[in-house]
Design a protein around this motif. Sequence first.
Motif, PDB file in Angstrom:
ATOM      1  N   VAL A  29       5.908   6.533   0.269  1.00 21.35           N
ATOM      2  CA  VAL A  29       6.328   6.836  -1.063  1.00 21.35           C
ATOM      3  C   VAL A  29       6.569   8.449  -1.108  1.00 21.35           C
ATOM      4  O   VAL A  29       7.537   8.882  -2.177  1.00 21.35           O
ATOM      5  N   ALA A  30       6.208   9.126  -0.123  1.00 24.26           N
ATOM      6  CA  ALA A  30       6.278  10.621  -0.105  1.00 24.26           C
ATOM      7  C   ALA A  30       5.958  11.209   1.361  1.00 24.26           C
ATOM      8  O   ALA A  30       5.181  10.509   1.842  1.00 24.26           O
ATOM      9  N   HIS A  31       6.942  12.261   1.459  1.00 23.42           N
ATOM     10  CA  HIS A  31       6.629  12.750   2.894  1.00 23.42           C
ATOM     11  C   HIS A  31       6.567  14.351   2.527  1.00 23.42           C
ATOM     12  O   HIS A  31       7.687  14.968   2.366  1.00 23.42           O
ATOM     13  N   LEU A  32       5.424  14.858   2.596  1.00 24.38           N
ATOM     14  CA  LEU A  32       5.334  16.455   2.290  1.00 24.38           C
ATOM     15  C   LEU A  32       5.176  17.068   3.806  1.00 24.38           C
ATOM     16  O   LEU A  32       4.304  16.603   4.557  1.00 24.38           O
ATOM     17  N   ILE A  33       5.833  18.399   3.980  1.00 25.27           N
ATOM     18  CA  ILE A  33       5.620  19.227   5.237  1.00 25.27           C
ATOM     19  C   ILE A  33       4.597  20.034   4.692  1.00 25.27           C
ATOM     20  O   ILE A  33       4.689  20.906   3.937  1.00 25.27           O
ATOM     21  N   LYS A  34       3.604  20.267   5.749  1.00 24.23           N
ATOM     22  CA  LYS A  34       2.580  21.258   5.789  1.00 24.23           C
ATOM     23  C   LYS A  34       3.182  22.710   6.051  1.00 24.23           C
ATOM     24  O   LYS A  34       4.228  22.580   7.155  1.00 24.23           O
ATOM     25  N   PRO A  35       3.008  23.498   5.455  1.00 25.93           N
ATOM     26  CA  PRO A  35       2.295  23.802   4.353  1.00 25.93           C
ATOM     27  C   PRO A  35       2.903  23.486   3.116  1.00 25.93           C
ATOM     28  O   PRO A  35       4.002  24.041   2.917  1.00 25.93           O
ATOM     29  N   PHE A  36       2.266  22.803   2.186  1.00 26.12           N
ATOM     30  CA  PHE A  36       3.154  22.202   1.032  1.00 26.12           C
ATOM     31  C   PHE A  36       1.797  22.904  -0.149  1.00 26.12           C
ATOM     32  O   PHE A  36       0.744  23.053   0.139  1.00 26.12           O
ATOM     33  N   ARG A  37       2.420  22.714  -1.363  1.00 23.62           N
ATOM     34  CA  ARG A  37       1.609  23.141  -2.336  1.00 23.62           C
ATOM     35  C   ARG A  37       0.623  22.200  -2.776  1.00 23.62           C
ATOM     36  O   ARG A  37       1.233  20.934  -2.817  1.00 23.62           O
ATOM     37  N   LEU A  38      -0.544  22.444  -3.097  1.00 25.89           N
ATOM     38  CA  LEU A  38      -1.455  21.335  -3.678  1.00 25.89           C
ATOM     39  C   LEU A  38      -0.818  20.594  -4.775  1.00 25.89           C
ATOM     40  O   LEU A  38      -1.317  19.564  -4.910  1.00 25.89           O
ATOM     41  N   ARG A  39      -0.277  21.143  -5.582  1.00 30.09           N
ATOM     42  CA  ARG A  39       0.204  20.458  -6.819  1.00 30.09           C
ATOM     43  C   ARG A  39       1.241  19.447  -6.212  1.00 30.09           C
ATOM     44  O   ARG A  39       1.521  18.474  -7.086  1.00 30.09           O
ATOM     45  N   GLU A  40       2.011  19.550  -5.321  1.00 34.55           N
ATOM     46  CA  GLU A  40       2.947  18.517  -4.765  1.00 34.55           C
ATOM     47  C   GLU A  40       2.086  17.453  -4.328  1.00 34.55           C
ATOM     48  O   GLU A  40       2.677  16.228  -4.495  1.00 34.55           O
ATOM     49  N   LEU A  41       1.081  17.413  -3.626  1.00 30.93           N
ATOM     50  CA  LEU A  41       0.267  16.346  -3.193  1.00 30.93           C
ATOM     51  C   LEU A  41      -0.551  15.824  -4.384  1.00 30.93           C
ATOM     52  O   LEU A  41      -0.550  14.409  -4.492  1.00 30.93           O
ATOM     53  N   GLU A  42      -0.988  16.471  -5.155  1.00 29.25           N
ATOM     54  CA  GLU A  42      -1.397  16.000  -6.747  1.00 29.25           C
ATOM     55  C   GLU A  42      -0.489  15.170  -7.195  1.00 29.25           C
ATOM     56  O   GLU A  42      -0.574  13.965  -7.796  1.00 29.25           O
ATOM     57  N   ALA A  43       0.939  15.678  -7.438  1.00 33.00           N
ATOM     58  CA  ALA A  43       1.825  14.856  -8.085  1.00 33.00           C
ATOM     59  C   ALA A  43       2.394  13.510  -7.251  1.00 33.00           C
ATOM     60  O   ALA A  43       2.459  12.324  -7.719  1.00 33.00           O
ATOM     61  N   LEU A  68       0.824  -1.239   0.013  1.00 30.55           N
ATOM     62  CA  LEU A  68       0.013   0.051  -0.068  1.00 30.55           C
ATOM     63  C   LEU A  68       0.680   1.200   0.008  1.00 30.55           C
ATOM     64  O   LEU A  68       1.515   1.312   0.809  1.00 30.55           O
ATOM     65  N   PRO A  69       0.657   2.122  -1.128  1.00 36.00           N
ATOM     66  CA  PRO A  69       1.585   3.198  -0.959  1.00 36.00           C
ATOM     67  C   PRO A  69       0.690   4.237   0.058  1.00 36.00           C
ATOM     68  O   PRO A  69      -0.261   4.426   0.166  1.00 36.00           O
TER      69      PRO A  69
END
Length: 108
Positions: free
Chosen positions: A86-100, A66-67
Amino acid sequence: MARILISEPHPDLRILIEAVVRRTGNEPVGQGELTSDDAPAVMILEPASVDGLAAAALLRCRLEDLPIICASIFPPSDESSALLPVAHLIKPFRLRELEAAIVSALAA
């Protein structure tokens, strides 16, 4: 259309993440919307949430591939890193980063 499990404790952020998931052409679902046999295609997790972290660990045991995308106010921890996200985004992040990250997780 993939079902993407969102484990975000803050309602406003959850709504925003749901919108991004829908924008990618997928269906956002919450933990309470899954049965024990359901298998989401991806999980988006706020690992600062104890309940979310526990749910992710249980899912990881059942669904080894499970990713998991971590979206957190904190940098990776030992607990979140153990989930092999598979990814670790730090808030606040750009919505396009989450989308990608979603598109990439689904392609893997």
